[in-house]
Design a protein around this motif. Structure first.
Motif, PDB file in Angstrom:
ATOM      1  N   ILE A 102      -7.605  -7.746   4.972  1.00 22.54           N
ATOM      2  CA  ILE A 102      -7.731  -8.850   4.020  1.00 22.54           C
ATOM      3  C   ILE A 102      -9.126  -8.879   3.398  1.00 22.54           C
ATOM      4  CG2 ILE A 102      -7.691 -11.371   3.795  1.00 22.54           C
ATOM      5  CD1 ILE A 102      -4.915 -10.331   4.191  1.00 22.54           C
ATOM      6  N   CYS A 103     -10.150  -8.556   4.188  1.00 25.52           N
ATOM      7  CA  CYS A 103     -11.540  -8.715   3.720  1.00 25.52           C
ATOM      8  C   CYS A 103     -12.023  -7.593   2.809  1.00 25.52           C
ATOM      9  CB  CYS A 103     -12.489  -8.806   4.908  1.00 25.52           C
ATOM     10  SG  CYS A 103     -12.272 -10.277   5.876  1.00 25.52           S
ATOM     11  N   HIS A 104     -11.453  -6.400   2.940  1.00 23.06           N
ATOM     12  CA  HIS A 104     -12.042  -5.265   2.226  1.00 23.06           C
ATOM     13  C   HIS A 104     -11.055  -4.457   1.385  1.00 23.06           C
ATOM     14  CE1 HIS A 104     -15.822  -5.957   4.239  1.00 23.06           C
ATOM     15  NE2 HIS A 104     -15.219  -5.942   5.411  1.00 23.06           N
ATOM     16  N   ASP A 105      -9.783  -4.384   1.795  1.00 22.26           N
ATOM     17  CA  ASP A 105      -8.823  -3.561   1.046  1.00 22.26           C
ATOM     18  C   ASP A 105      -8.349  -4.288  -0.207  1.00 22.26           C
ATOM     19  OD1 ASP A 105      -8.999  -1.569   2.909  1.00 22.26           O
ATOM     20  OD2 ASP A 105      -7.178  -2.120   3.999  1.00 22.26           O
ATOM     21  N   HIS A 106      -8.272  -3.551  -1.309  1.00 22.89           N
ATOM     22  CA  HIS A 106      -7.654  -4.088  -2.524  1.00 22.89           C
ATOM     23  C   HIS A 106      -6.144  -3.875  -2.429  1.00 22.89           C
ATOM     24  CE1 HIS A 106     -11.337  -4.714  -5.115  1.00 22.89           C
ATOM     25  NE2 HIS A 106     -11.817  -4.244  -3.968  1.00 22.89           N
ATOM     26  N   PHE A 107      -5.369  -4.598  -3.245  1.00 15.58           N
ATOM     27  CA  PHE A 107      -3.912  -4.533  -3.123  1.00 15.58           C
ATOM     28  C   PHE A 107      -3.343  -3.547  -4.136  1.00 15.58           C
ATOM     29  CE2 PHE A 107       0.492  -5.654  -3.810  1.00 15.58           C
ATOM     30  CZ  PHE A 107       0.954  -5.851  -2.506  1.00 15.58           C
ATOM     31  N   GLY A 108      -2.883  -2.405  -3.625  1.00 18.04           N
ATOM     32  CA  GLY A 108      -2.241  -1.398  -4.465  1.00 18.04           C
ATOM     33  C   GLY A 108      -1.044  -0.809  -3.743  1.00 18.04           C
ATOM     34  N   TRP A 109      -0.698   0.408  -4.099  1.00 18.22           N
ATOM     35  CA  TRP A 109       0.461   1.086  -3.493  1.00 18.22           C
ATOM     36  C   TRP A 109       0.275   1.245  -1.988  1.00 18.22           C
ATOM     37  CZ3 TRP A 109       1.114   5.734  -0.873  1.00 18.22           C
ATOM     38  CH2 TRP A 109       2.414   6.236  -0.794  1.00 18.22           C
ATOM     39  N   TYR A 110      -0.949   1.507  -1.564  1.00 14.05           N
ATOM     40  CA  TYR A 110      -1.257   1.727  -0.150  1.00 14.05           C
ATOM     41  C   TYR A 110      -0.762   0.563   0.702  1.00 14.05           C
ATOM     42  CZ  TYR A 110      -4.290   2.311   3.979  1.00 14.05           C
ATOM     43  OH  TYR A 110      -4.775   2.432   5.269  1.00 14.05           O
ATOM     44  N   LEU A 111      -1.005  -0.667   0.246  1.00 14.80           N
ATOM     45  CA  LEU A 111      -0.532  -1.847   0.974  1.00 14.80           C
ATOM     46  C   LEU A 111       0.870  -2.251   0.545  1.00 14.80           C
ATOM     47  CD1 LEU A 111      -3.687  -4.174   1.144  1.00 14.80           C
ATOM     48  CD2 LEU A 111      -2.704  -2.779   2.968  1.00 14.80           C
ATOM     49  N   GLY A 112       1.159  -2.247  -0.780  1.00 16.29           N
ATOM     50  CA  GLY A 112       2.454  -2.727  -1.275  1.00 16.29           C
ATOM     51  C   GLY A 112       3.615  -1.881  -0.788  1.00 16.29           C
ATOM     52  N   TRP A 113       3.556  -0.576  -1.051  1.00 16.30           N
ATOM     53  CA  TRP A 113       4.624   0.318  -0.581  1.00 16.30           C
ATOM     54  C   TRP A 113       4.555   0.487   0.931  1.00 16.30           C
ATOM     55  CZ3 TRP A 113       4.694   4.964   2.048  1.00 16.30           C
ATOM     56  CH2 TRP A 113       5.923   5.636   2.080  1.00 16.30           C
ATOM     57  N   GLY A 114       3.331   0.588   1.457  1.00 20.32           N
ATOM     58  CA  GLY A 114       3.178   0.796   2.895  1.00 20.32           C
ATOM     59  C   GLY A 114       3.802  -0.313   3.720  1.00 20.32           C
ATOM     60  N   ASP A 115       3.616  -1.565   3.290  1.00 21.28           N
ATOM     61  CA  ASP A 115       4.178  -2.697   4.040  1.00 21.28           C
ATOM     62  C   ASP A 115       5.689  -2.799   3.894  1.00 21.28           C
ATOM     63  OD1 ASP A 115       1.733  -3.570   5.060  1.00 21.28           O
ATOM     64  OD2 ASP A 115       1.267  -4.672   3.247  1.00 21.28           O
ATOM     65  N   CYS A 116       6.214  -2.352   2.746  1.00 23.78           N
ATOM     66  CA  CYS A 116       7.666  -2.446   2.511  1.00 23.78           C
ATOM     67  C   CYS A 116       8.430  -1.300   3.168  1.00 23.78           C
ATOM     68  CB  CYS A 116       7.963  -2.437   1.007  1.00 23.78           C
ATOM     69  SG  CYS A 116       7.478  -3.946   0.155  1.00 23.78           S
ATOM     70  N   VAL A 117       7.836  -0.106   3.211  1.00 21.74           N
ATOM     71  CA  VAL A 117       8.574   1.092   3.650  1.00 21.74           C
ATOM     72  C   VAL A 117       7.965   1.716   4.901  1.00 21.74           C
ATOM     73  CG1 VAL A 117       9.475   3.351   2.964  1.00 21.74           C
ATOM     74  CG2 VAL A 117       9.227   1.542   1.244  1.00 21.74           C
ATOM     75  N   TRP A 118       6.708   2.108   4.822  1.00 25.72           N
ATOM     76  CA  TRP A 118       6.089   2.856   5.921  1.00 25.72           C
ATOM     77  C   TRP A 118       6.130   2.071   7.227  1.00 25.72           C
ATOM     78  CZ3 TRP A 118       4.141   7.851   5.727  1.00 25.72           C
ATOM     79  CH2 TRP A 118       3.377   8.274   6.805  1.00 25.72           C
ATOM     80  N   LEU A 119       5.728   0.802   7.172  1.00 27.36           N
ATOM     81  CA  LEU A 119       5.665   0.001   8.405  1.00 27.36           C
ATOM     82  C   LEU A 119       7.044  -0.194   9.044  1.00 27.36           C
ATOM     83  CD1 LEU A 119       3.517  -3.183   9.005  1.00 27.36           C
ATOM     84  CD2 LEU A 119       5.868  -3.072   9.783  1.00 27.36           C
ATOM     85  N   PRO A 120       8.033  -0.763   8.328  1.00 22.67           N
ATOM     86  CA  PRO A 120       9.308  -1.016   9.016  1.00 22.67           C
ATOM     87  C   PRO A 120      10.061   0.259   9.406  1.00 22.67           C
ATOM     88  CG  PRO A 120       9.465  -1.616   6.696  1.00 22.67           C
ATOM     89  CD  PRO A 120       8.025  -1.335   6.974  1.00 22.67           C
ATOM     90  N   TYR A 121       9.825   1.367   8.702  1.00 25.08           N
ATOM     91  CA  TYR A 121      10.592   2.588   8.994  1.00 25.08           C
ATOM     92  C   TYR A 121       9.924   3.489  10.022  1.00 25.08           C
ATOM     93  CZ  TYR A 121      14.442   1.569   6.031  1.00 25.08           C
ATOM     94  OH  TYR A 121      15.583   0.969   5.540  1.00 25.08           O
ATOM     95  N   LEU A 122       8.604   3.608  10.010  1.00 28.40           N
ATOM     96  CA  LEU A 122       7.954   4.523  10.942  1.00 28.40           C
ATOM     97  C   LEU A 122       7.383   3.827  12.172  1.00 28.40           C
ATOM     98  CD1 LEU A 122       6.313   7.201   8.630  1.00 28.40           C
ATOM     99  CD2 LEU A 122       8.568   7.142   9.673  1.00 28.40           C
TER     100      LEU A 122
END
Length: 448
Positions: A270-290
């Motif tokens: 929250i403090c340092h990362d900007h919101f792009g594909w890394y967080l948007g796609w990662g939270d929707c796909v990478w996290l729940p699937y892997l």
């Protein structure tokens, strides 16, 4: 410290393009290996190498997008948006020790302090209460619904992940929430992946970063595992102790995340990362699937552990969690009391630092060198890695696939260590050198 570099080196750029191109296929590969090859990750590669199959034939055998899965996914995301936006937190009023409701985030690079509605624990409790009520009484849908639609749901998750990332990218150019908190590197691929806006919002309360980091994916994590457990019961007539271990250990981690959601507002995500594909796609796909590969593996390859193995896995997971939580608790206590507290029975030692923000203000910080923070600079990550290894070890040693998680988490956390320390070195200068001299090891005392 706050000023982003306007240039992207070739290594970073090639890594970004590589991830954009291949990360969705990595997710597909692992899920497909379970669906078509009984969780072997070498067999499809060998068959491709020997010409016994083709990429097109593997693709053709995979379940495709379905409108029923789209309906399930749309209802799921809409329900989480409703809980996040329309049901203010009340759990903090009657659960002792829990911090919820409206909370302040950390100061942004431009000097703003955003407010957040912290209600993740409430969202999790309501969702799981409804899941239980359905399984026991209402029977609106089968508890195996997630597993039964797993690959069609993956296409839906990808659509949302790319859609929200693209929207955030366009929004940053046309109508940013706060123009001073935008970071343009001059490279379109890097901007798309790592994000331009620091805290994109719609209206006053819908914060993209908090919602996507903490709602659809992480609330679903424990539901996905429960669906796997239900499928194992349906297929084999019993649930293995390994499946129970994976459910319990990962549920502890998820509940810890939501219990400490107010604290999470002060972390690197929250403090340092900007919101792009890394967080948007990662939270929707990478996290729940892997992050749920262990449970998926155990549906296809049920493992009944010996009592000694199960106990060892449980102890590894619980000790890892204790180190992870206690280390973070010490830091939080130290920060809240500004060092006026007791760590391991004594007043904490620390190094006083100063830094300058872009608004010209000089700020002071204290870096603790006591307790777990005197043992290693990131012992919370060490505990996290112990827990990650426990999830994998619960699956036995028959296949390498469930061990992807510990490999990934090691790379992620070591990279985060280095990234965090580089940022702190730029921020604190000579004071950071004093700190690293006082606490010389990063993750493992006397090793690394």
């Amino acid at each position: 410290y706050w000023k982003a570099s306007m240039e992207v080196d070739w290594f970073s750029l090639s890594s970004v393009i590589g991830l954009l191109c291949f990360a969705p296929f990595i997710v597909f590969f692992f899920v497909m290996a379970c669906d078509q090859y009984q969780c072997s990750i070498s067999q499809p590669l060998l068959e491709l190498y020997h010409g016994e199959t083709t990429l097109l034939s593997i693709w053709a055998r995979a379940p495709s997008f379905t409108w029923s899965a789209a309906k399930i996914y749309a209802i799921w995301v809409a329900f989480q948006v409703f809980l996040y936006m329309c049901v203010p937190d009340v759990t903090h009023k009657f659960i002792p020790g829990y911090v919820g409701g409206v909370q302040d985030g950390a100061r942004t690079p431009a000097g703003l302090i955003n407010k957040y509605e912290v209600n993740g624990l409430q969202c999790w409790l309501i969702t799981h209460a409804l899941w239980y009520a359905n399984a026991q009484y209402f029977h609106w849908f089968s508890p195996t619904i997630i597993f039964d639609n797993w690959i069609p749901l993956m296409w839906c998750a990808n659509i949302l992940g790319y859609a929200v990332s693209s929207f955030a990218f366009i929004k940053a150019y046309l109508f940013p929430t706060n123009a001073e908190d935008c970071k343009f590197t001059g490279n379109i691929f890097y901007n798309y992946m790592m994000g331009i806006e620091f805290n994109p919002r719609i209206g006053k309360w819908f914060d993209f970063k908090l919602f996507f980091n903490g709602r659809p994916g992480i609330v679903a994590w424990t539901l996905i595992n429960l669906s796997y457990m239900a499928k194992q019961q349906e297929l084999y007539g019993h649930v293995t102790n390994s499946m129970i271990l994976v459910n319990v250990l990962q549920a502890i981690y998820v509940l810890d995340f939501f219990w400490n959601e107010a604290w999470y507002l002060k972390t690197i995500d929250i403090c340092h990362d900007h919101f792009g594909w890394y967080l948007g796609w990662g939270d929707c796909v990478w996290l729940p699937y892997l992050y749920t590969l262990q449970g998926l593996y155990l549906v296809y390859q049920p493992v009944q552990l010996s009592n000694a193995h199960a106990l060892a896995v449980l102890l590894l997971g619980l000790v890892g969690y204790y180190i992870f939580r206690s280390t973070n608790h010490q830091k939080d206590l130290f920060r809240r009391t500004e060092g006026s507290c007791s760590i391991w029975g004594r007043k904490p030692a620390y190094i006083e630092c100063s830094y300058r923000s872009t608004d010209g203000g000089v700020h002071r910080s204290k870096l603790m060198t006591s307790g777990f923070w005197g043992v290693a600079r990131h012992l919370n990550y060490t505990g996290d890695l112990m827990g990650s290894l426990a999830y994998c070890a619960a699956c036995g040693f028959g296949h390498i696939l469930p061990y992807f998680y510990i490999v990934y988490m090691t790379i992620l956390l070591v990279h985060r260590c280095i990234r965090d320390e580089h940022r702190c070195g730029s921020k604190y200068g000579k004071d950071w050198k004093r700190y690293t001299d006082a606490v010389p090891y990063r993750l493992i005392p006397r090793v690394f």
